[in-house]
Enzyme design. Sequence first.
Site: not given
Length: 373
Positions: A177-178, A180-181, A211-212, A234
Amino acid sequence: LRTGLAPGPHELTVEADMAYSRTGEGMHRFTDPADGETYLYTQLFLDDARRVFAAFDQPDLKAHFDLTVTAPPHWTVLANGTTTHHGDGRWTAATTPLISPYLVAVAAGPWHTVRTDHRGLPFGIHCRRSLAPHLDADATELLSTTTALFDRYHEKFDEPYPFDSYDQAFVPEFNAGAMENPGLVTFRDSYVFRSAVTDAERCSRAVTIAHEMAHMWFGDLVTLTWWDDIWLNESFAEYMGYQTVAEATRWTHVWTDFAAGRKDWGYDADQRPTTHPVAPDPEAVPDTASALLNFDGISYAKGAAALRQLTAWLGEKDFLAGINRHFTRHRFGNATLADFLDNLASATDRDVHTWAAAWLRTSGVDTLTAHAT
């Protein structure tokens, strides 16, 4: 062990040609059928840094990364830090703070970009050129949502945002989905809406952005020591994402969405034969393949529900005091569940460790039985 190395620092140089990926693992390469333009981006989670560059690929082995990228002249290169074009397609990225190998990120191609500045930092959203009209139509909502969440996190957290820019790239054929870099969050580009969508879909996108962004602190600034604690990354981002969307955006009803939909994912996973504790014992996660098995409704939804309950039990003031102590003590380092619990316990009189044993170290749903007299 005799190595023959003289005392002091040594430099190891590795030259390698690595294959591009079409599975979203490593350096993914995509050619847009709409216009023939090509795009590249990295996805290095959990242990796919080795598909792109040589590294001791563990989350507790952090380093400063310097990146130089050579790309076609009309491309733009994005990375964890701000990038500078030196001409002839040669780009350098600002040296990263201490981060884990799985968080290194590069995205290159003829991106369509919308930028703004906020709180002294550059913010950007990016997509492939063929989606430019759709990104432009949503740019105001995307950027206003992002900056509102950013401001709310700064009200919650004592540690300021720890990186030098905030880019969000909507990339093609993304296998999650995504991600978090630090400084360069990647999203699947279906989040760039190409037709009319429901408000629930817009709310879901806002939750993913939140969230990210929560991971910038919990995951990127302070990183798990080993993958047995991936649930905490998470669960924290899941809880904080919903809570912050409720506080900082027009989607104030978002916890109802969590209860009606997301939480059911956790209940379902927790009643299967494959259920597991929210926080498994380290011995149960000896390698990354074992860790991947724990990416489910328990690690996300059940863990988030437990943290929401914990916040209610401790009170948000004490919960955030413990979280901020955790960030300060372990900034740009690594931490375990025991560290997290100790930091929470230092901010409250409640028995946090006993709570964790009951709610995080056991599996299965609770059973309530009525006794009538």
